[in-house]
Enzyme design. Sequence first.
Site, mmCIF file in Angstrom:
data_model
loop_
_atom_site.group_PDB
_atom_site.id
_atom_site.type_symbol
_atom_site.label_atom_id
_atom_site.label_comp_id
_atom_site.label_asym_id
_atom_site.label_seq_id
_atom_site.Cartn_x
_atom_site.Cartn_y
_atom_site.Cartn_z
ATOM 1 N N PRO A 64 0.836 -1.197 0.000
ATOM 2 C CA PRO A 64 0.000 0.000 0.000
ATOM 3 C C PRO A 64 0.876 1.253 0.000
ATOM 4 C CG PRO A 64 -0.357 -1.334 2.008
ATOM 5 C CD PRO A 64 0.680 -2.020 1.201
ATOM 6 N N HIS A 65 0.488 2.244 -0.799
ATOM 7 C CA HIS A 65 1.326 3.439 -0.907
ATOM 8 C C HIS A 65 0.505 4.635 -1.360
ATOM 9 C CE1 HIS A 65 1.125 1.599 -4.898
ATOM 10 N NE2 HIS A 65 1.218 2.832 -5.379
ATOM 11 N N CYS A 66 0.945 5.820 -1.002
ATOM 12 C CA CYS A 66 0.339 7.052 -1.511
ATOM 13 C C CYS A 66 1.192 8.235 -1.092
ATOM 14 C CB CYS A 66 -1.085 7.234 -0.971
ATOM 15 S SG CYS A 66 -1.169 7.661 0.774
#
Lengths: 150, 120
Positions: A64-66
């Site tokens: 998960p990334h942002c």
Amino acid sequence: MELREFFSEDSIKLDLAGKAKDDVLKELIGLFNLPEKSEGILFKMLKRRENLGSTGIGRGIAIPHCRSLVVNRLRVAFGRKAPPIDFKAIDDKPVSYFFLIVAPPLEVSNQYLPVLGKIAQLCRESDVPERLRAIETPAQFLELLSEKQV
Amino acid sequence: MHPQLEILLELQDLKAQMLEMEKRDAEYSSREIEEDVFRISAEEAIVQLDTKIQEMEAGLDPDVAARYRLVSGRRPRGSVVPVVDGICYGCFVAMPTAMTRSNETLRWCEGCGSFVYFVD
Ligand SMILES: [Zn+2]
């Protein structure tokens, strides 16, 4: 620049308790020790990214990334969940290993994409899921990163 | 946190994500990573993000929306900028020391006009 430099023992949790995708994301975010309001915004952004397509890349791994203004520098965390949970991964297999990566939109050192790329590269190595399963302490996780030299 | 600031922050993050998805020039771009590693369609993602951005922009109060439009057109760094250690990251000028470091009120930088967000 090596991945090892970005992780610290307190950003590693080998016994995630969450039983579903959202719980696990929240637990991972908790490793950053952000104010509660910031955690909420970050959770929303990560969910938005997941809505574009799962960050579960297969073989039990998700990244998960942002980007988000709620962090003031690149932050990374690792979590492990047994038994694995459904994460809508691309191979439809449940996920046990989570690498969380968040960076501010304006990042002076531009490390976000290289770090994301390196984690993806690490996860492609054939023995990595098994190695992640076998580690017993955060220190061993860090040793694995050092050994892999990514 | 001020509810309008919360919308602005989210807008800023969504825009950052969309811009990055559009960029093709970087050595190893976000677009490439998203397509190669995560197998998502960048084009579809851009459409989805754009729709969400427009939806959220509609939720801004008229006076906030006016400043937002003004600064997002003019400032490549975006309409909300972080303030770290008292420095506005939109124009790298120190904020007045009298200004309380709180996100409960919606504020902007007198220097560059961008809304500010105090990062702990
Ligand atoms: Zn400014």
